[in-house]
Design an enzyme around this catalytic site. Structure first.
Site, mmCIF file in Angstrom:
data_model
loop_
_atom_site.group_PDB
_atom_site.id
_atom_site.type_symbol
_atom_site.label_atom_id
_atom_site.label_comp_id
_atom_site.label_asym_id
_atom_site.label_seq_id
_atom_site.Cartn_x
_atom_site.Cartn_y
_atom_site.Cartn_z
ATOM 1 N N ASN B 22 -20.113 2.367 9.779
ATOM 2 C CA ASN B 22 -20.264 1.744 11.099
ATOM 3 C C ASN B 22 -20.781 2.793 12.080
ATOM 4 O O ASN B 22 -20.182 3.857 12.219
ATOM 5 C CB ASN B 22 -18.922 1.182 11.589
ATOM 6 N N SER B 45 -22.162 -3.726 11.279
ATOM 7 C CA SER B 45 -22.201 -3.881 12.734
ATOM 8 C C SER B 45 -21.072 -4.831 13.095
ATOM 9 O O SER B 45 -20.967 -5.919 12.520
ATOM 10 C CB SER B 45 -23.556 -4.442 13.170
ATOM 11 N N GLU B 46 -20.219 -4.422 14.037
ATOM 12 C CA GLU B 46 -18.947 -5.128 14.190
ATOM 13 C C GLU B 46 -19.076 -6.537 14.776
ATOM 14 O O GLU B 46 -18.117 -7.282 14.791
ATOM 15 C CB GLU B 46 -17.943 -4.289 14.986
ATOM 16 N N ASN B 47 -20.274 -6.907 15.232
ATOM 17 C CA ASN B 47 -20.447 -8.304 15.643
ATOM 18 C C ASN B 47 -20.664 -9.217 14.442
ATOM 19 O O ASN B 47 -20.781 -10.431 14.612
ATOM 20 C CB ASN B 47 -21.599 -8.445 16.643
ATOM 21 N N SER B 87 -14.891 -9.331 10.582
ATOM 22 C CA SER B 87 -15.514 -8.033 10.790
ATOM 23 C C SER B 87 -14.462 -6.960 11.061
ATOM 24 O O SER B 87 -14.475 -5.875 10.477
ATOM 25 C CB SER B 87 -16.496 -8.114 11.957
#
Lengths: 233, 218
Positions: B22, B45-47, B87
């Site tokens: 990340n 990607s944390e979205n 996520s």
């Protein structure tokens, strides 16, 4: 099949009153319920508490409801792209509760799963832990965080059917599925509304039981916040 | 002394084949440009993306496909999309191997501050608190001193914390340092042309120097 279809945004928003708590799906400007936000501006409902990962930009997304001073309190994880937001926050006009992004998602999820609390390590030892129960599990500390509930959750999906089943597209999924599950009443706006039977049940992201009202949005601007491209070689 | 790309190039050497990584906003994003050829890594990607690819070609931007910095991106073969709860589920359950992010301050016991300057900047923590609380391995990419010339490597953070005792390694324009479990910044490498003395002067927290400190090799 239980039919969930309403005619338009106005009908979908019926019952939203001053002072209520709304969840609004989306990440940045991606996957936000554009038509419902526009209808909320027209409706003029005030003193809203909005639970949404971001607060839009000055002239789009939830930024539109900030401009009209319809929001009393925002519960978000990141609010960096909105000058009007910052002004209202620093002047004290707007209450702001900042919540770690994963905690925000999980507190919505907990509501949809019928669980009162979750334990998360995010924020242990920081100011957001103030006043919260800390518990040690297997040698690691966790904060107790309560499920988020909302009078209405407003989400946006790509496709939906008459039964309220939803399919999201790409990263426009983000917070929409768990917010859809957390609303006492959930409103879904979709780009494409199809008759029941047209969506493959195996491909449904949000089952219609969570979606009380569904309508096809009139138009989608889908504004891009950071247009980044590379040159063709 | 390293520029931003230099910091990213040095951090890219910490990435191993087969890692899920990340990358935060800023210098960390640049690391993606310097992953060794032939390595198979997947960017998270944390979205809600695993297998994030480069920016799209002009005209191929998709408003529905963005990264956590709200930039338009693409997907690589084998990519997957998921919601925000999942996520952070994969982050919390330590499936993500390495987190690289920026910081305003790091303390000698590994505390990090990067989300708030009281009275000045309150943008929110986004996913940073979740990431630092759970990541197996955290590397911080940052400038050694702030714009006022003050050290960002401190005995204690002065700004509101993002997480405690979590930073393992720091790469700055001057040096590579490990944060030791018992506390202290252990100097590992100097940036090209930078002396140990310069690093000492720029580090306010406890700096541990053992033997000759080699210059970074690229």
């Amino acid at each position: 099949m239980i039919r969930r279809v309403v005619a338009n945004a106005e009908e979908a928003l019926k019952g939203i009153e001053d002072g209520m708590t709304l969840m609004v799906g989306g990440f940045g400007l991606c996957g936000i319920p554009e038509n419902s936000i526009a209808a909320l501006v027209r409706k003029g409902t005030k003193n809203l508490t909005c639970i949404s990962n971001n607060a839009g930009v000055d002239d789009f997304g939830l930024g539109l409801l900030l401009q009209t001073r319809q929001i009393k309190k925002m519960i978000s994880s990141y609010v960096g792209e909105n000058a009007e937001f910052e002004r209202q926050m620093l002047s004290g006009e707007l209450e702001v509760d900042l919540v770690p992004q994963g905690t925000l998602a999980t507190r919505c999820l907990a509501a949809g799963y019928g669980m009162p609390v979750v334990y998360t390590p995010a924020g242990v030892g920081t100011e957001i832990a103030n006043g919260k129960e800390v518990r040690n599990f297997n040698g690691k500390e966790y904060l107790m965080e309560e499920a988020f509930h909302a009078d209405f959750a407003i989400v946006k999906a790509w496709k939906g059917d008459e039964a309220g089943n939803l399919i999201y597209k790409s990263t426009a999924r983000n917070f929409n599925p768990m917010m859809a599950m957390a609303g006492k009443i959930t409103i879904a706006e979709v780009e494409i509304l199809v008759p029941a039977g047209e969506l493959d049940p195996d491909h449904i992201h949000t089952p219609g039981i969570y979606v009380h009202r569904i309508f096809q949005g009139e138009k989608y601007e889908k504004r891009i916040e950071q247009r980044t491209v590379r040159k063709r070689a | 002394m390293l520029d931003k790309n230099g910091i990213a190039i040095r951090i890219a050497k910490e990435v191993r084949d087969g890692m899920f990584v990340n990358l935060g906003i800023g210098i960390p994003t640049l690391v993606a440009n310097f992953i060794p050829k032939g390595y198979n890594i997947e960017l998270q990607s944390e979205n809600g993306i695993l297998g994030m690819g480069p920016f799209p070609f002009e005209g191929e931007e998709d408003a529905d496909l963005i990264n956590a910095g709200k930039q338009t991106v693409t997907l690589l073969p084998g990519a997957s999309i998921f919601d925000s709860a999942m996520s952070f589920g994969m982050i919390r359950s330590q499936k993500v191997d390495l987190t690289i992010l920026g910081a305003m301050e790091v303390s000698e016991n590994g505390d990090i501050a990067n989300w708030k300057i009281p009275g000045k900047m309150v943008k929110g923590m986004g996913g940073a608190m979740d990431l630092v609380a759970s990541a197996k391995n955290i590397i911080v990419a940052m400038q050694h001193v702030n714009k006022a010339g003050e050290s960002k490597l401190l005995p204690h953070c002065t700004l509101p914390l993002t997480g405690v005792k979590c930073v393992k390694k720091i790469v700055t324009e001057l040096a590579v340092l490990d944060v030791l479990p018992q506390g202290g910044f252990k100097l590992l490498e100097r940036a090209p042309g930078v002396s140990v003395e310069q690093i000492k002067n720029a580090t306010l927290g406890k700096l541990i120097i053992e033997g000759e400190i080699p210059e970074m090799i690229f």
